[in-house]
Design a protein around this motif. Sequence first.
Motif, PDB file in Angstrom:
ATOM      1  N   ARG A 198      34.294  49.266  46.494  1.00  0.00           N
ATOM      2  CA  ARG A 198      33.768  48.860  47.804  1.00  0.00           C
ATOM      3  C   ARG A 198      34.012  47.379  48.056  1.00  0.00           C
ATOM      4  O   ARG A 198      34.390  46.985  49.170  1.00  0.00           O
ATOM      5  CB  ARG A 198      32.272  49.173  47.901  1.00  0.00           C
ATOM      6  CG  ARG A 198      31.954  50.657  48.025  1.00  0.00           C
ATOM      7  CD  ARG A 198      30.502  50.877  48.435  1.00  0.00           C
ATOM      8  NE  ARG A 198      29.570  50.373  47.445  1.00  0.00           N
ATOM      9  CZ  ARG A 198      29.095  51.092  46.425  1.00  0.00           C
ATOM     10  NH1 ARG A 198      29.487  52.343  46.260  1.00  0.00           N
ATOM     11  NH2 ARG A 198      28.227  50.566  45.573  1.00  0.00           N
ATOM     12  N   ARG A 199      33.802  46.555  47.039  1.00  0.00           N
ATOM     13  CA  ARG A 199      34.026  45.121  47.209  1.00  0.00           C
ATOM     14  C   ARG A 199      35.499  44.831  47.495  1.00  0.00           C
ATOM     15  O   ARG A 199      35.821  44.000  48.340  1.00  0.00           O
ATOM     16  CB  ARG A 199      33.566  44.360  45.969  1.00  0.00           C
ATOM     17  CG  ARG A 199      33.748  42.861  46.073  1.00  0.00           C
ATOM     18  CD  ARG A 199      32.772  42.242  47.088  1.00  0.00           C
ATOM     19  NE  ARG A 199      31.470  42.036  46.492  1.00  0.00           N
ATOM     20  CZ  ARG A 199      30.308  42.237  47.123  1.00  0.00           C
ATOM     21  NH1 ARG A 199      30.295  42.660  48.364  1.00  0.00           N
ATOM     22  NH2 ARG A 199      29.153  42.016  46.520  1.00  0.00           N
ATOM     23  N   GLY A 200      36.382  45.522  46.798  1.00  0.00           N
ATOM     24  CA  GLY A 200      37.803  45.334  47.055  1.00  0.00           C
ATOM     25  C   GLY A 200      38.173  45.716  48.484  1.00  0.00           C
ATOM     26  O   GLY A 200      38.965  45.022  49.135  1.00  0.00           O
ATOM     27  N   VAL A 201      37.589  46.806  48.967  1.00  0.00           N
ATOM     28  CA  VAL A 201      37.841  47.228  50.340  1.00  0.00           C
ATOM     29  C   VAL A 201      37.313  46.179  51.329  1.00  0.00           C
ATOM     30  O   VAL A 201      37.946  45.896  52.361  1.00  0.00           O
ATOM     31  CB  VAL A 201      37.210  48.605  50.611  1.00  0.00           C
ATOM     32  CG1 VAL A 201      37.230  48.933  52.104  1.00  0.00           C
ATOM     33  CG2 VAL A 201      37.945  49.678  49.820  1.00  0.00           C
ATOM     34  N   GLN A 202      36.156  45.588  51.033  1.00  0.00           N
ATOM     35  CA  GLN A 202      35.624  44.537  51.911  1.00  0.00           C
ATOM     36  C   GLN A 202      36.584  43.360  52.019  1.00  0.00           C
ATOM     37  O   GLN A 202      36.763  42.793  53.104  1.00  0.00           O
ATOM     38  CB  GLN A 202      34.268  44.057  51.389  1.00  0.00           C
ATOM     39  CG  GLN A 202      33.135  45.035  51.601  1.00  0.00           C
ATOM     40  CD  GLN A 202      31.815  44.521  51.038  1.00  0.00           C
ATOM     41  OE1 GLN A 202      31.784  43.890  49.977  1.00  0.00           O
ATOM     42  NE2 GLN A 202      30.733  44.789  51.737  1.00  0.00           N
TER      43      GLN A 202
ATOM     44  N   LEU B  15      43.517  39.127  45.177  1.00  0.00           N
ATOM     45  CA  LEU B  15      42.333  39.819  44.681  1.00  0.00           C
ATOM     46  C   LEU B  15      42.302  39.716  43.154  1.00  0.00           C
ATOM     47  O   LEU B  15      43.326  39.884  42.495  1.00  0.00           O
ATOM     48  CB  LEU B  15      42.338  41.295  45.070  1.00  0.00           C
ATOM     49  CG  LEU B  15      41.784  41.668  46.446  1.00  0.00           C
ATOM     50  CD1 LEU B  15      42.688  41.144  47.554  1.00  0.00           C
ATOM     51  CD2 LEU B  15      41.624  43.187  46.579  1.00  0.00           C
ATOM     52  N   SER B  16      41.131  39.408  42.624  1.00  0.00           N
ATOM     53  CA  SER B  16      40.948  39.372  41.175  1.00  0.00           C
ATOM     54  C   SER B  16      39.689  40.157  40.823  1.00  0.00           C
ATOM     55  O   SER B  16      38.878  40.468  41.690  1.00  0.00           O
ATOM     56  CB  SER B  16      40.832  37.928  40.680  1.00  0.00           C
ATOM     57  OG  SER B  16      39.684  37.296  41.228  1.00  0.00           O
ATOM     58  N   MET B  17      39.554  40.479  39.536  1.00  0.00           N
ATOM     59  CA  MET B  17      38.353  41.170  39.063  1.00  0.00           C
ATOM     60  C   MET B  17      37.710  40.359  37.956  1.00  0.00           C
ATOM     61  O   MET B  17      38.372  40.019  36.961  1.00  0.00           O
ATOM     62  CB  MET B  17      38.694  42.572  38.544  1.00  0.00           C
ATOM     63  CG  MET B  17      39.091  43.544  39.639  1.00  0.00           C
ATOM     64  SD  MET B  17      39.279  45.242  39.025  1.00  0.00           S
ATOM     65  CE  MET B  17      37.556  45.699  38.721  1.00  0.00           C
TER      66      MET B  17
ATOM     67  N   ALA C 292      44.537  51.935  39.532  1.00  0.00           N
ATOM     68  CA  ALA C 292      43.982  52.117  40.880  1.00  0.00           C
ATOM     69  C   ALA C 292      43.614  50.778  41.499  1.00  0.00           C
ATOM     70  O   ALA C 292      43.891  50.525  42.683  1.00  0.00           O
ATOM     71  CB  ALA C 292      42.756  53.027  40.820  1.00  0.00           C
ATOM     72  N   PHE C 293      43.009  49.896  40.700  1.00  0.00           N
ATOM     73  CA  PHE C 293      42.669  48.571  41.219  1.00  0.00           C
ATOM     74  C   PHE C 293      43.933  47.759  41.483  1.00  0.00           C
ATOM     75  O   PHE C 293      43.979  46.977  42.442  1.00  0.00           O
ATOM     76  CB  PHE C 293      41.739  47.846  40.249  1.00  0.00           C
ATOM     77  CG  PHE C 293      40.327  48.359  40.286  1.00  0.00           C
ATOM     78  CD1 PHE C 293      39.514  48.130  41.388  1.00  0.00           C
ATOM     79  CD2 PHE C 293      39.801  49.093  39.225  1.00  0.00           C
ATOM     80  CE1 PHE C 293      38.213  48.597  41.443  1.00  0.00           C
ATOM     81  CE2 PHE C 293      38.505  49.569  39.259  1.00  0.00           C
ATOM     82  CZ  PHE C 293      37.704  49.334  40.369  1.00  0.00           C
TER      83      PHE C 293
END
Length: 412
Positions: A105-109, A143-145, A160-161
């Motif tokens: 969800r955060r990635g989609v945001q 984007l990072s995690m 997937a990420f």
Amino acid sequence: MIRKAILSACVALVAGTSMPASGATDARQSHEAMIVLDTHFDTPANLGRPGWSIMDRHVEAIDGDQVDVPRMADGGVDGGFFAIFTASGPRTEEGDRAARDFALRRGVQIREMIARHPETFALAITADDAEAAVQQGKRFVFLSMENGYPFERDISLMSAFRSLGVTMMSPVHTRNNDLADSSTDTPEWNGLSPVGKAFVAEANRLGILIDLSHASDAVVRQAVALSKAPIILSHSGMRGVFDHPRNIPDAEAKLIAQKGGVIQINAFNAYMIATPSIPEREAALKELMAGFASGRALSSEQRRALIAKRKAIDTQWPVPKADFDDLMAHILHAIKLVGIDHIGISGDFDGGGGVEGFRDITDFPKVTAALLKAGYKADDIAKLWGGNALRVLRAAQAAGDPGVSPAIPTTN
């Protein structure tokens, strides 16, 4: 190249460096000519707040917010890595599933933020994408995690990420997980777990840049030895300046540099200077946060009330505050130790970072001015601000499997 911002208020933006007006102007011009990025923005945590927009100007002293588009222009900041941070939780099937869903969800945001403002932002997957965005007068968004908790049970989720656009991942945060030991927890795996070693191999295969901020010293040593690509610390300090487990020791810093990696110096008060334990202060802070721990995003009014109460606690039970000179001490120590080709900067903004004189991204030009005054050349400072991070990203992606699927494109 399209100018990143109009060069008004040059002197004001580098105030406090004690440079003459002409020197301040030259420093600002040099800063504007560089690609300036931060490798760890925790700003995505704000994307779910009611009424909050990254397009609006916020005030750090009132709102606590440190990154937005108007201040990116003020600070000459071209973009950065926007973190999908997932707090550690139960290491159970249910907990892992909740972490996975939260991270998606955060990635989609973040992707929605880019898609809503195509005239302002550009999704960046490669270093070339970032450079192209600057040419177009846009701010690039990687984007990072932060924390491998969302995929600790199933590292196939890393793919997937990666398809979502994630280009950098860290295995662990402040608590151990199924991948690795944290620098601030009791050793469990004595470094990487067997799954953590598989994480390193999978990151290499996918062309993902491995970030070891928050990882234990043993994890750093093992990952550097195992990885086919250079390593980055997206937001860390130097233990040779201040002895804190969250900071990187000199020996491990040299290992990272020898592998071609980069250490991004952060600006987190507790990791820069000694802060004594005050039981009354800690109890008051715990009570304050408990009162706001509803599980829902705070409104602007609630957030301002929280910050005001936090300031009242700071006034009643003050602790020493790190300042810009402390930040520069970490930077200069790192440069002397491993060379400017292996150093970068991250304020850890919107994630607890910020010291006196370096409170938000508008203060970035101060670092350029200070380094110029110290005798460093603009070309070398440009490496520190973005060139080094983009170089290691290129190296990580070049080491990956050429058959890896690209990220899902942004649609406007």
